[in-house]
Design a protein around this motif. Structure first.
Motif, PDB file in Angstrom:
ATOM      1  N   GLN B 155       0.836  -1.205   0.000  1.00 36.64           N
ATOM      2  CA  GLN B 155       0.000   0.000   0.000  1.00 36.64           C
ATOM      3  C   GLN B 155       0.863   1.244   0.000  1.00 36.64           C
ATOM      4  OE1 GLN B 155      -1.899   0.509   4.069  1.00 36.64           O
ATOM      5  NE2 GLN B 155      -0.941  -1.498   4.184  1.00 36.64           N
ATOM      6  N   ASP B 156       0.206   2.380  -0.017  1.00 34.96           N
ATOM      7  CA  ASP B 156       0.904   3.657  -0.087  1.00 34.96           C
ATOM      8  C   ASP B 156       1.395   4.059   1.311  1.00 34.96           C
ATOM      9  OD1 ASP B 156       1.607   6.359  -0.244  1.00 34.96           O
ATOM     10  OD2 ASP B 156       0.215   6.698  -1.896  1.00 34.96           O
ATOM     11  N   ALA B 157       2.702   4.048   1.500  1.00 34.04           N
ATOM     12  CA  ALA B 157       3.252   4.329   2.825  1.00 34.04           C
ATOM     13  C   ALA B 157       3.005   5.778   3.245  1.00 34.04           C
ATOM     14  CB  ALA B 157       4.756   4.039   2.852  1.00 34.04           C
ATOM     15  N   ARG B 158       2.941   6.683   2.267  1.00 37.07           N
ATOM     16  CA  ARG B 158       2.664   8.087   2.608  1.00 37.07           C
ATOM     17  C   ARG B 158       1.286   8.204   3.244  1.00 37.07           C
ATOM     18  NH1 ARG B 158       2.717  10.766  -3.042  1.00 37.07           N
ATOM     19  NH2 ARG B 158       1.781   8.711  -3.253  1.00 37.07           N
ATOM     20  N   ILE B 159       0.312   7.606   2.572  1.00 37.74           N
ATOM     21  CA  ILE B 159      -1.060   7.685   3.068  1.00 37.74           C
ATOM     22  C   ILE B 159      -1.159   7.070   4.461  1.00 37.74           C
ATOM     23  CG2 ILE B 159      -3.380   6.759   2.736  1.00 37.74           C
ATOM     24  CD1 ILE B 159      -3.023   8.934   0.833  1.00 37.74           C
ATOM     25  N   ALA B 160      -0.551   5.919   4.608  1.00 36.15           N
ATOM     26  CA  ALA B 160      -0.594   5.272   5.926  1.00 36.15           C
ATOM     27  C   ALA B 160       0.027   6.182   6.977  1.00 36.15           C
ATOM     28  CB  ALA B 160       0.140   3.930   5.869  1.00 36.15           C
ATOM     29  N   GLY B 161       1.150   6.800   6.618  1.00 35.91           N
ATOM     30  CA  GLY B 161       1.804   7.703   7.560  1.00 35.91           C
ATOM     31  C   GLY B 161       0.913   8.878   7.925  1.00 35.91           C
ATOM     32  N   PHE B 162       0.319   9.484   6.937  1.00 32.52           N
ATOM     33  CA  PHE B 162      -0.571  10.627   7.198  1.00 32.52           C
ATOM     34  C   PHE B 162      -1.739  10.226   8.091  1.00 32.52           C
ATOM     35  CE2 PHE B 162       0.892  12.853   3.113  1.00 32.52           C
ATOM     36  CZ  PHE B 162       1.572  13.833   3.803  1.00 32.52           C
ATOM     37  N   ALA B 163      -2.305   9.072   7.799  1.00 33.10           N
ATOM     38  CA  ALA B 163      -3.469   8.643   8.579  1.00 33.10           C
ATOM     39  C   ALA B 163      -3.076   8.389  10.031  1.00 33.10           C
ATOM     40  CB  ALA B 163      -4.079   7.385   7.953  1.00 33.10           C
ATOM     41  N   ILE B 164      -1.989   7.673  10.215  1.00 32.92           N
ATOM     42  CA  ILE B 164      -1.562   7.335  11.575  1.00 32.92           C
ATOM     43  C   ILE B 164      -1.213   8.597  12.358  1.00 32.92           C
ATOM     44  CG2 ILE B 164       0.267   6.232  12.916  1.00 32.92           C
ATOM     45  CD1 ILE B 164       0.420   4.107  10.642  1.00 32.92           C
ATOM     46  N   LEU B 165      -0.394   9.444  11.754  1.00 32.23           N
ATOM     47  CA  LEU B 165       0.040  10.636  12.487  1.00 32.23           C
ATOM     48  C   LEU B 165      -1.098  11.628  12.674  1.00 32.23           C
ATOM     49  CD1 LEU B 165       3.538  10.894  10.825  1.00 32.23           C
ATOM     50  CD2 LEU B 165       3.031  10.256  13.189  1.00 32.23           C
ATOM     51  N   GLY B 166      -1.967  11.734  11.684  1.00 32.43           N
ATOM     52  CA  GLY B 166      -3.109  12.637  11.825  1.00 32.43           C
ATOM     53  C   GLY B 166      -4.008  12.202  12.962  1.00 32.43           C
ATOM     54  N   ALA B 167      -4.335  10.934  12.987  1.00 30.75           N
ATOM     55  CA  ALA B 167      -5.207  10.426  14.052  1.00 30.75           C
ATOM     56  C   ALA B 167      -4.592  10.695  15.416  1.00 30.75           C
ATOM     57  CB  ALA B 167      -5.442   8.930  13.857  1.00 30.75           C
ATOM     58  N   ILE B 168      -3.286  10.525  15.507  1.00 32.42           N
ATOM     59  CA  ILE B 168      -2.610  10.739  16.786  1.00 32.42           C
ATOM     60  C   ILE B 168      -2.554  12.218  17.142  1.00 32.42           C
ATOM     61  CG2 ILE B 168      -0.417  10.539  17.989  1.00 32.42           C
ATOM     62  CD1 ILE B 168       0.065   7.937  16.467  1.00 32.42           C
ATOM     63  N   ASN B 169      -2.207  13.040  16.154  1.00 26.51           N
ATOM     64  CA  ASN B 169      -2.079  14.462  16.443  1.00 26.51           C
ATOM     65  C   ASN B 169      -3.408  15.096  16.839  1.00 26.51           C
ATOM     66  OD1 ASN B 169       0.652  14.430  15.926  1.00 26.51           O
ATOM     67  ND2 ASN B 169       0.437  15.031  13.783  1.00 26.51           N
ATOM     68  N   TRP B 170      -4.479  14.465  16.431  1.00 25.00           N
ATOM     69  CA  TRP B 170      -5.799  14.999  16.761  1.00 25.00           C
ATOM     70  C   TRP B 170      -6.207  14.655  18.198  1.00 25.00           C
ATOM     71  CZ3 TRP B 170      -8.305  18.497  13.894  1.00 25.00           C
ATOM     72  CH2 TRP B 170      -9.642  18.766  14.184  1.00 25.00           C
ATOM     73  N   ILE B 171      -5.563  13.681  18.771  1.00 31.09           N
ATOM     74  CA  ILE B 171      -5.977  13.202  20.095  1.00 31.09           C
ATOM     75  C   ILE B 171      -6.144  14.311  21.140  1.00 31.09           C
ATOM     76  CG2 ILE B 171      -5.251  11.799  22.076  1.00 31.09           C
ATOM     77  CD1 ILE B 171      -4.235   9.703  20.096  1.00 31.09           C
ATOM     78  N   PRO B 172      -5.192  15.254  21.224  1.00 27.89           N
ATOM     79  CA  PRO B 172      -5.360  16.281  22.254  1.00 27.89           C
ATOM     80  C   PRO B 172      -6.650  17.075  22.132  1.00 27.89           C
ATOM     81  CG  PRO B 172      -3.137  16.349  21.400  1.00 27.89           C
ATOM     82  CD  PRO B 172      -3.893  15.391  20.525  1.00 27.89           C
ATOM     83  N   LYS B 173      -7.283  17.029  20.976  1.00 28.85           N
ATOM     84  CA  LYS B 173      -8.538  17.762  20.801  1.00 28.85           C
ATOM     85  C   LYS B 173      -9.667  17.143  21.622  1.00 28.85           C
ATOM     86  CE  LYS B 173      -7.921  20.696  17.042  1.00 28.85           C
ATOM     87  NZ  LYS B 173      -8.338  22.088  16.921  1.00 28.85           N
ATOM     88  N   TRP B 174      -9.587  15.849  21.853  1.00 22.26           N
ATOM     89  CA  TRP B 174     -10.682  15.223  22.601  1.00 22.26           C
ATOM     90  C   TRP B 174     -10.232  14.529  23.877  1.00 22.26           C
ATOM     91  CZ3 TRP B 174      -9.732  10.012  22.898  1.00 22.26           C
ATOM     92  CH2 TRP B 174      -8.959   9.443  21.877  1.00 22.26           C
TER      93      TRP B 174
END
Lengths: 200, 200
Positions: B155-174
DNA sequence: GGCTGATTTGACCTTGAAGTCAAATCATAG
DNA sequence: CTATGATTTGACTTCAAGGTCAAATCAGCC
């Protein structure tokens, strides 16, 4: 209670307010150097004078609030459509993910989600959060239904919901229109990825 | 060129600057009503007077910049540790995800990631982004290695990276400390979820 | 104590952006 | 053309928050 004027039915205040919110969206997407959003920028972008904005919105806070509501309504409509369909949970979730991503990246109001909701008044924040929760609960319910029906593996639907929505909400931070990754491609691959994460 | 004073070697300026950055972190985590971060709040939280902060940091921008750097260094150290280990890609990724989430939620500098980097000067933004990219590339490389070695599906490693890091970086919001979901639980379940998303 | 340089203080300055408003302008009906 | 209400204008006011600085204080050394 919207006052209607015979002489400009198709250019009424509502239209104008929408145009301003779309302008806000564009300005937010384009914001290059400075940190904060300025009403001046919104006015400039629309070829208006700053004071004029205050004819349509009482304050910057109100503008941002209404843009948030517009934005979440788009997602809620997608949720309604999906619920009205006969698709199973997996298909439903895929549709929602794709639509939500397209709304975030190319939608007319998506960029406002980057604005911190802490700047809203308590009343406005509550109203908005209620709508947002409605959407997020919808996503969780689909995940939960998928688990129950065996389309997804057994797991914590809350966590899955947070991960999916967080990853998507973060997209505007790195997405660049016209960049290497089109919104469509991002949407499809994100959907692939999250469905793989859920499959049994 | 740090000037050293014989009489306060263990309470030097560096320590104090760190304490201020930790205070910033706490204030950011706690920020309730208002939208923006105020130097006054940071000072109040630390029992300092506002003017005093400017003895340690030239400006708010500098404070935020240094906090960002501190924060990303924590993640980079985790990356180094993982690289030094003999673990395979899946184990490495799990460790990184867990550590990154703990840093975001309980770390002494994690909350600063919620501050928009657009408010940094161009020079500072570039420096920070370079460090952040180093980390993000590290994550992508691990994903790519996992794909090559067959631990992950193609699969596309960029996309996987964005998804993983985005989900994590959003955590402080909730995420709310002391809430129903502990940082540890979130970290483990997120890791489970993303590893499921990648497995063949 | 008295010296020195580091640190702290709080009053003050400055700025940028939100928001106001009375007057000017415009669109349409009659 | 004129009256009427909607809309637009831009100069003005306000205010919060960043930032400054000279003076006061403190810590350790002699």
């Amino acid at each position: 209670m919207k006052k209607q004027r015979a002489w400009a039915a198709d250019h009424d205040v509502g239209e104008r307010r929408d145009a301003i919110m779309r302008g806000l969206n564009t300005v937010l997407r384009a914001r290059g150097r400075p940190g904060a959003l300025r009403m001046q920028d919104v006015a400039d972008h629309l070829g208006l004078v700053k004071g004029n904005l205050y004819y349509y919105f009482r304050s910057k806070e109100e503008l941002i609030y209404h843009a948030h509501v517009k934005c979440v309504r788009v997602s809620l409509e997608a949720l309604e459509r999906v619920r009205a369909s006969r698709d199973g949970p997996a298909k439903r979730l895929r549709t929602l993910i794709v639509e939500h991503i397209l709304a975030m990246t190319e939608g007319e109001y998506g960029a406002v989600l980057l604005e911190d909701i802490e700047q809203l008044t308590t009343a406005h924040r509550r109203k908005y959060v209620a709508l947002r929760d409605e959407f997020e609960n919808g996503v969780r319910e689909i995940v939960a239904a998928g688990i129950t029906q065996g389309e997804f593996s057994k797991q914590d639907a809350r966590i899955a919901g947070f991960a999916i929505l967080g990853a998507i909400n973060w997209i505007p931070k790195w997405y660049r229109p016209g960049g290497e990754l089109s919104a469509r491609v991002i949407a499809d691959r994100f959907a692939d990825m999250f469905l793989r994460a859920l499959r049994p």
